[in-house]
Design a protein around this motif. Structure first.
Motif, mmCIF file in Angstrom:
data_model
loop_
_atom_site.group_PDB
_atom_site.id
_atom_site.type_symbol
_atom_site.label_atom_id
_atom_site.label_comp_id
_atom_site.label_asym_id
_atom_site.label_seq_id
_atom_site.Cartn_x
_atom_site.Cartn_y
_atom_site.Cartn_z
ATOM 1 N N VAL A 1 31.266 52.445 45.390
ATOM 2 C CA VAL A 1 32.774 52.056 45.740
ATOM 3 C C VAL A 1 33.039 50.523 45.201
ATOM 4 O O VAL A 1 34.121 50.351 44.802
ATOM 5 N N LEU A 2 31.805 49.653 45.144
ATOM 6 C CA LEU A 2 31.841 48.336 44.492
ATOM 7 C C LEU A 2 32.449 48.273 43.025
ATOM 8 O O LEU A 2 33.294 47.607 42.585
ATOM 9 N N PHE A 3 31.928 49.195 42.468
ATOM 10 C CA PHE A 3 32.202 49.527 40.875
ATOM 11 C C PHE A 3 33.646 49.848 40.791
ATOM 12 O O PHE A 3 34.363 49.375 40.256
ATOM 13 N N TRP A 4 33.919 50.925 41.644
ATOM 14 C CA TRP A 4 35.401 51.482 41.628
ATOM 15 C C TRP A 4 36.531 50.379 41.829
ATOM 16 O O TRP A 4 37.436 50.198 40.982
ATOM 17 N N LEU A 5 36.057 49.293 42.826
ATOM 18 C CA LEU A 5 37.095 48.441 43.169
ATOM 19 C C LEU A 5 37.027 47.427 42.243
ATOM 20 O O LEU A 5 38.095 46.640 41.824
ATOM 21 N N ALA A 6 35.716 47.066 41.572
ATOM 22 C CA ALA A 6 35.789 46.006 40.522
ATOM 23 C C ALA A 6 36.670 46.695 39.131
ATOM 24 O O ALA A 6 37.472 45.755 38.569
ATOM 25 N N CYS A 7 36.586 47.998 39.024
ATOM 26 C CA CYS A 7 37.583 48.484 38.048
ATOM 27 C C CYS A 7 39.007 48.365 38.187
ATOM 28 O O CYS A 7 39.801 48.328 37.236
ATOM 29 N N GLU A 8 39.095 48.537 39.340
ATOM 30 C CA GLU A 8 40.705 48.598 39.793
ATOM 31 C C GLU A 8 41.089 47.227 39.442
ATOM 32 O O GLU A 8 42.336 46.825 39.131
#
Length: 167
Positions: free
Chosen positions: A54-61
């Motif tokens: 989820v941290l990766f997903w949020l960073a990509c957003e």
């Protein structure tokens, strides 16, 4: 029908919105759009040792919203070093991460991580998300919301009244 309960909270019940757990249970997208949902999901993923997803997903957003090229280069490098490099501290398990070499970081573009982000989203959606909805963490939050919606005072007052009159 006079009692239409719209999803953005415009109901006359005095509550700010539809129960957040109901929104979260509707889709992973809804969960990820709600800061409280993200917080609870992160707590759950931490326990599962997969919070990096989820941290990766949020960073990509965040990365996709950037305009400044210098900031994009820094953020792209940060995402790569944190989640994708072989020495990453919070490495995500995605196919093709080895093909994303450091040269691409010099010329970043908003969708450069999109395929990897989609892989992680699907991993969360079909794996962790369904477990999250069955977890104690989610179910307790849902129960708390339901109790707030249906205050125990009214129930106990009614029960008290029935006890008084039934004795």
């Amino acid at each position: 029908m006079a009692y239409i309960h719209d999803s953005d909270g415009g109901s006359s019940s005095g509550h700010q919105s539809l129960r957040s757990t109901a929104k979260w249970a509707a889709s992973l997208e809804n969960l990820l759009e709600d800061p409280e949902g993200v917080k609870r999901f992160r707590e759950f993923l931490k326990k599962e040792f997969s919070e990096e997803n989820v941290l990766f997903w949020l960073a990509c957003e965040d990365f996709k919203k950037m305009q400044d090229k210098k900031q994009m280069q820094e953020k792209a490098k940060e995402i790569y070093m944190t989640f994708l490099s072989s020495k990453a501290s919070s490495q995500v398990n995605v196919e093709g991460q080895s093909r994303l070499n450091e040269k691409i970081l010099e010329e970043p573009h908003p969708l450069m991580f999109q395929k990897l982000q989609d892989q992680i989203f699907n991993l969360m959606k079909y794996d962790s998300y369904s477990r999250f909805l069955k977890s104690d963490l989610f179910l307790k939050h849902k129960q708390t919301e339901e109790e707030e919606e249906d205050p125990p005072d009214t129930q106990t007052a009614a029960k008290r009244a029935s006890r008084i009159y039934n004795t």
